[in-house]
Write an enzyme that holds these catalytic residues in place. Structure first.
Site, PDB file in Angstrom:
ATOM      1  N   ASP A  16      -3.923 -12.004   1.166  1.00  0.00           N
ATOM      2  CA  ASP A  16      -3.483 -12.294  -0.202  1.00  0.00           C
ATOM      3  C   ASP A  16      -1.971 -12.073  -0.212  1.00  0.00           C
ATOM      4  OD1 ASP A  16      -3.596 -12.806  -3.012  1.00  0.00           O
ATOM      5  OD2 ASP A  16      -3.484 -10.639  -3.361  1.00  0.00           O
ATOM      6  N   GLU A  75      -5.084 -17.515   0.623  1.00  0.00           N
ATOM      7  CA  GLU A  75      -5.203 -18.168  -0.678  1.00  0.00           C
ATOM      8  C   GLU A  75      -4.100 -19.203  -0.853  1.00  0.00           C
ATOM      9  OE1 GLU A  75      -4.890 -16.874  -5.363  1.00  0.00           O
ATOM     10  OE2 GLU A  75      -5.623 -15.403  -3.927  1.00  0.00           O
ATOM     11  N   ASP A 147      -5.161  -6.140  -4.475  1.00  0.00           N
ATOM     12  CA  ASP A 147      -4.666  -7.072  -3.458  1.00  0.00           C
ATOM     13  C   ASP A 147      -5.587  -7.106  -2.238  1.00  0.00           C
ATOM     14  OD1 ASP A 147      -2.165  -7.953  -4.752  1.00  0.00           O
ATOM     15  OD2 ASP A 147      -1.586  -5.850  -4.526  1.00  0.00           O
TER      16      ASP A 147
END
Length: 192
Positions: A16, A75, A147
């Site tokens: 992330d 992502e 996170d």
């Protein structure tokens, strides 16, 4: 008569990306079983952008060296209201992808909507819901940091999609999906 081969364990690294904190999550996948290995955050250091990107890449290299994943997942960036924030996040994401590629890892990408849907069941889930479901799916004693939970969600999403992606790749190499009894309908893999 030959014995069926046991499922191979595949280690996935979810990322992330961020310019302050970059989450990471590592899981092992064996068949349909997902096992938590590690998660945390890389605290990105530096005052100016090049220093921060270097710190981010170095941190990812350390995680890859420590856990030896087979594949990575990151992502995809969404367009934010603030174009400057979107641009900075895109640079962090690019540095993360570069770090993974330099370590010879395949990189798979999913949108935030896909990650949330895979973990929570709908794409509009809040961060707390993602944290709770990641903890449940991986049998963790507590919710991971936000996170790290997002990074673990990326790995979980890819673990769920990996078998279908491999089937598509195999069938496309054999001359088409319809020859093997499956096809894509409305964006999903279905049996004939």
């Amino acid at each position: 008569m030959s014995k069926p081969s046991a499922p191979t364990t595949i280690r996935l690294l979810g990322i992330d990306p961020g310019l302050r904190l970059t989450g990471f999550g590592v899981i092992d996948v064996r068949g349909h079983e997902m096992v938590y290995v590690a998660s945390g955050v890389i605290k990105v250091a530096g005052e100016v952008l090049p220093e921060r990107l270097y710190s981010l890449m170095t941190g990812i290299h350390q995680v890859v060296d420590a856990y030896a994943p087979h594949e990575s997942v990151i992502e995809k960036v969404f367009v934010n209201i603030n174009p400057q924030s979107t641009l900075l996040l895109g640079q962090a994401r690019g540095a993360a992808i570069g770090a993974l590629v330099l370590k010879n890892l395949p990189v798979h990408e999913y949108t935030a909507l896909q990650l949330k849907k895979a973990v929570v069941g709908h794409g509009k889930a809040k961060k707390e819901q993602v944290q709770e479901m990641v903890a449940r799916l991986l049998s963790l004693p507590a919710k991971p940091q936000a996170d790290a939970a997002d990074a673990l969600a990326a790995a979980i999403c890819h673990a769920q999609n990996r078998a279908q992606l491999m089937l598509i790749a195999q069938n496309s190499n054999l001359g088409g999906l319809s020859k093997k009894g499956v096809r894509i309908k409305n964006g999903r893999l279905v049996s004939l």
